[in-house]
Design a protein around this motif. Structure first.
Motif, PDB file in Angstrom:
ATOM      1  N   ALA A 133       0.837  -1.198   0.000  1.00 62.88           N
ATOM      2  CA  ALA A 133       0.000   0.000   0.000  1.00 62.88           C
ATOM      3  C   ALA A 133       0.874   1.251   0.000  1.00 62.88           C
ATOM      4  O   ALA A 133       2.007   1.234   0.464  1.00 62.88           O
ATOM      5  N   GLY A 134       0.335   2.328  -0.553  1.00 61.80           N
ATOM      6  CA  GLY A 134       1.099   3.561  -0.528  1.00 61.80           C
ATOM      7  C   GLY A 134       0.347   4.755  -1.069  1.00 61.80           C
ATOM      8  O   GLY A 134      -0.728   4.628  -1.650  1.00 61.80           O
ATOM      9  N   ILE A 135       0.948   5.904  -0.850  1.00 58.78           N
ATOM     10  CA  ILE A 135       0.438   7.179  -1.339  1.00 58.78           C
ATOM     11  C   ILE A 135       1.621   7.931  -1.932  1.00 58.78           C
ATOM     12  O   ILE A 135       2.694   7.980  -1.323  1.00 58.78           O
ATOM     13  N   GLU A 136       1.415   8.518  -3.094  1.00 58.65           N
ATOM     14  CA  GLU A 136       2.448   9.339  -3.723  1.00 58.65           C
ATOM     15  C   GLU A 136       1.809  10.651  -4.150  1.00 58.65           C
ATOM     16  O   GLU A 136       0.725  10.671  -4.716  1.00 58.65           O
ATOM     17  N   LEU A 137       2.487  11.744  -3.859  1.00 59.36           N
ATOM     18  CA  LEU A 137       2.007  13.065  -4.239  1.00 59.36           C
ATOM     19  C   LEU A 137       3.214  13.898  -4.647  1.00 59.36           C
ATOM     20  O   LEU A 137       4.147  14.064  -3.862  1.00 59.36           O
ATOM     21  N   ASN A 138       3.214  14.357  -5.903  1.00 57.49           N
ATOM     22  CA  ASN A 138       4.306  15.209  -6.362  1.00 57.49           C
ATOM     23  C   ASN A 138       3.833  16.115  -7.490  1.00 57.49           C
ATOM     24  O   ASN A 138       2.663  16.075  -7.878  1.00 57.49           O
ATOM     25  N   ASP A 139       4.735  16.925  -8.014  1.00 57.76           N
ATOM     26  CA  ASP A 139       4.391  17.865  -9.091  1.00 57.76           C
ATOM     27  C   ASP A 139       5.135  17.511 -10.376  1.00 57.76           C
ATOM     28  O   ASP A 139       5.597  18.371 -11.087  1.00 57.76           O
ATOM     29  N   LYS A 140       5.210  16.237 -10.693  1.00 62.63           N
ATOM     30  CA  LYS A 140       6.016  15.783 -11.816  1.00 62.63           C
ATOM     31  C   LYS A 140       5.202  15.263 -12.998  1.00 62.63           C
ATOM     32  O   LYS A 140       5.717  14.509 -13.811  1.00 62.63           O
ATOM     33  N   SER A 141       3.943  15.630 -13.155  1.00 63.82           N
ATOM     34  CA  SER A 141       3.149  15.200 -14.304  1.00 63.82           C
ATOM     35  C   SER A 141       3.509  16.000 -15.545  1.00 63.82           C
ATOM     36  O   SER A 141       3.840  17.184 -15.463  1.00 63.82           O
ATOM     37  N   THR A 142       3.397  15.327 -16.697  1.00 63.50           N
ATOM     38  CA  THR A 142       3.617  15.972 -17.989  1.00 63.50           C
ATOM     39  C   THR A 142       2.440  15.640 -18.897  1.00 63.50           C
ATOM     40  O   THR A 142       1.619  14.762 -18.589  1.00 63.50           O
ATOM     41  N   ALA A 143       2.368  16.322 -20.036  1.00 64.10           N
ATOM     42  CA  ALA A 143       1.326  16.023 -21.021  1.00 64.10           C
ATOM     43  C   ALA A 143       1.419  14.565 -21.455  1.00 64.10           C
ATOM     44  O   ALA A 143       0.399  13.892 -21.625  1.00 64.10           O
ATOM     45  N   THR A 144       2.622  14.050 -21.601  1.00 59.62           N
ATOM     46  CA  THR A 144       2.823  12.651 -21.995  1.00 59.62           C
ATOM     47  C   THR A 144       2.229  11.709 -20.952  1.00 59.62           C
ATOM     48  O   THR A 144       1.610  10.704 -21.302  1.00 59.62           O
ATOM     49  N   ASP A 145       2.382  12.034 -19.663  1.00 65.37           N
ATOM     50  CA  ASP A 145       1.797  11.214 -18.596  1.00 65.37           C
ATOM     51  C   ASP A 145       0.275  11.169 -18.703  1.00 65.37           C
ATOM     52  O   ASP A 145      -0.347  10.152 -18.407  1.00 65.37           O
ATOM     53  N   SER A 171      -9.965  20.924 -19.659  1.00 68.04           N
ATOM     54  CA  SER A 171     -10.724  22.119 -19.292  1.00 68.04           C
ATOM     55  C   SER A 171      -9.971  23.341 -19.813  1.00 68.04           C
ATOM     56  O   SER A 171      -8.783  23.502 -19.525  1.00 68.04           O
ATOM     57  N   ILE A 172     -10.662  24.183 -20.585  1.00 68.21           N
ATOM     58  CA  ILE A 172     -10.042  25.348 -21.216  1.00 68.21           C
ATOM     59  C   ILE A 172     -10.832  26.587 -20.795  1.00 68.21           C
ATOM     60  O   ILE A 172     -12.064  26.573 -20.835  1.00 68.21           O
ATOM     61  N   LYS A 173     -10.115  27.653 -20.403  1.00 66.87           N
ATOM     62  CA  LYS A 173     -10.819  28.871 -19.986  1.00 66.87           C
ATOM     63  C   LYS A 173      -9.979  30.109 -20.296  1.00 66.87           C
ATOM     64  O   LYS A 173      -8.753  30.081 -20.197  1.00 66.87           O
ATOM     65  N   PRO A 174     -10.655  31.196 -20.660  1.00 64.22           N
ATOM     66  CA  PRO A 174      -9.934  32.457 -20.848  1.00 64.22           C
ATOM     67  C   PRO A 174      -9.662  33.117 -19.492  1.00 64.22           C
ATOM     68  O   PRO A 174     -10.515  33.122 -18.617  1.00 64.22           O
ATOM     69  N   VAL A 175      -8.441  33.615 -19.331  1.00 64.21           N
ATOM     70  CA  VAL A 175      -8.057  34.332 -18.110  1.00 64.21           C
ATOM     71  C   VAL A 175      -7.261  35.551 -18.550  1.00 64.21           C
ATOM     72  O   VAL A 175      -6.130  35.415 -19.022  1.00 64.21           O
ATOM     73  N   GLY A 176      -7.863  36.719 -18.393  1.00 64.95           N
ATOM     74  CA  GLY A 176      -7.198  37.928 -18.873  1.00 64.95           C
ATOM     75  C   GLY A 176      -7.018  37.844 -20.376  1.00 64.95           C
ATOM     76  O   GLY A 176      -7.921  37.468 -21.094  1.00 64.95           O
ATOM     77  N   GLY A 177      -5.832  38.116 -20.860  1.00 62.73           N
ATOM     78  CA  GLY A 177      -5.558  38.050 -22.288  1.00 62.73           C
ATOM     79  C   GLY A 177      -5.004  36.721 -22.743  1.00 62.73           C
ATOM     80  O   GLY A 177      -4.599  36.579 -23.891  1.00 62.73           O
ATOM     81  N   ARG A 178      -4.981  35.722 -21.862  1.00 62.70           N
ATOM     82  CA  ARG A 178      -4.425  34.416 -22.210  1.00 62.70           C
ATOM     83  C   ARG A 178      -5.472  33.326 -21.977  1.00 62.70           C
ATOM     84  O   ARG A 178      -6.505  33.574 -21.364  1.00 62.70           O
ATOM     85  N   ILE A 179      -5.138  32.150 -22.444  1.00 60.95           N
ATOM     86  CA  ILE A 179      -6.002  30.992 -22.229  1.00 60.95           C
ATOM     87  C   ILE A 179      -5.255  30.018 -21.328  1.00 60.95           C
ATOM     88  O   ILE A 179      -4.091  29.705 -21.557  1.00 60.95           O
ATOM     89  N   GLU A 180      -5.918  29.554 -20.282  1.00 62.20           N
ATOM     90  CA  GLU A 180      -5.366  28.522 -19.407  1.00 62.20           C
ATOM     91  C   GLU A 180      -6.117  27.232 -19.693  1.00 62.20           C
ATOM     92  O   GLU A 180      -7.334  27.244 -19.883  1.00 62.20           O
ATOM     93  N   PHE A 181      -5.397  26.137 -19.725  1.00 64.38           N
ATOM     94  CA  PHE A 181      -6.068  24.851 -19.908  1.00 64.38           C
ATOM     95  C   PHE A 181      -5.376  23.779 -19.085  1.00 64.38           C
ATOM     96  O   PHE A 181      -4.168  23.805 -18.885  1.00 64.38           O
ATOM     97  N   GLU A 182      -6.211  22.863 -18.575  1.00 62.18           N
ATOM     98  CA  GLU A 182      -5.756  21.763 -17.742  1.00 62.18           C
ATOM     99  C   GLU A 182      -6.081  20.448 -18.426  1.00 62.18           C
ATOM    100  O   GLU A 182      -7.152  20.293 -19.002  1.00 62.18           O
ATOM    101  N   MET A 183      -5.159  19.525 -18.342  1.00 60.62           N
ATOM    102  CA  MET A 183      -5.377  18.172 -18.827  1.00 60.62           C
ATOM    103  C   MET A 183      -5.269  17.239 -17.631  1.00 60.62           C
ATOM    104  O   MET A 183      -4.322  17.332 -16.862  1.00 60.62           O
ATOM    105  N   LEU A 184      -6.267  16.379 -17.480  1.00 59.12           N
ATOM    106  CA  LEU A 184      -6.272  15.422 -16.378  1.00 59.12           C
ATOM    107  C   LEU A 184      -6.407  14.012 -16.907  1.00 59.12           C
ATOM    108  O   LEU A 184      -7.103  13.775 -17.893  1.00 59.12           O
TER     109      LEU A 184
END
Length: 175
Positions: A35-47, A156-169
């Motif tokens: 059993a285990g839990i892993e939490l980090n900030d190492k995701s990429t688009a390829t992942d 998820s894609i959204k406009p924020v100010g003059g740019r577009i932010e998008f998240e891939m999950l």
């Protein structure tokens, strides 16, 4: 690492739900071998299994936290994995949306959960992915899903100010 309060509402809701389930299941998971839990900030688009949008840059917030999250929980025959990566681009929403709608198509029928008339096959079959009532794009944005409830990709894609932010999950569960 990006604090949950700074993530897209869909992402933060998922993160809090996962943590609640993990805490409730922790005694059983800890008794299971491996059993285990892993939490980090190492995701990429390829992942996530999707290409990075051409010319987009990895989102970095004002505190210097990069827009990536990798959360894994496992124990016995149960497992959960959430991978998130967040980008920004100066291109319009429709151009980015078209790119990801096409890219997601290799995984099956892409559901458009963007608006009140979201495309979804109503089904009582728990093996079929659907747009849920809580799946909503932010104003002027888009929300796409593809896959199965056990292995899905969400953009998820959204406009924020003059740019577009998008998240891939990528969300993967096993039982």
């Amino acid at each position: 690492m990006t604090p949950a309060s700074k993530l897209h509402p869909l992402t933060s809701t998922l993160a809090f739900a996962v943590l609640a389930v993990a805490v409730a299941a922790l005694p059983a998971i800890c008794r299971a071998a491996g059993a285990g839990i892993e939490l980090n900030d190492k995701s990429t688009a390829t992942d996530v299994g999707l290409p990075a949008y051409p010319g987009a840059s990895l989102h970095v917030d004002k505190d210097g936290d990069k827009g990536a999250l990798n959360l894994s929980l496992w124990g016995g025959s149960l497992g959960f994995k959430l991978m998130l990566v967040k980008y920004t681009s100066p291109d319009p929403v429709d151009k980015i949306a078209g790119f990801y709608r096409d890219a997601m198509g290799r995984y099956g029928t892409v559901l458009d959960c963007s608006g009140p008339h979201a495309t979804s096959t109503a089904s009582s079959d728990k093996k079929v992915l659907t747009c849920n009532k809580d799946d909503k794009a932010e104003s002027g944005g888009r929300l796409y899903k593809v896959g199965t409830p056990q292995l899905q990709r969400i953009v998820s894609i959204k406009p924020v100010g003059g740019r577009i932010e998008f998240e891939m999950l990528k969300i993967e569960t096993s039982q």
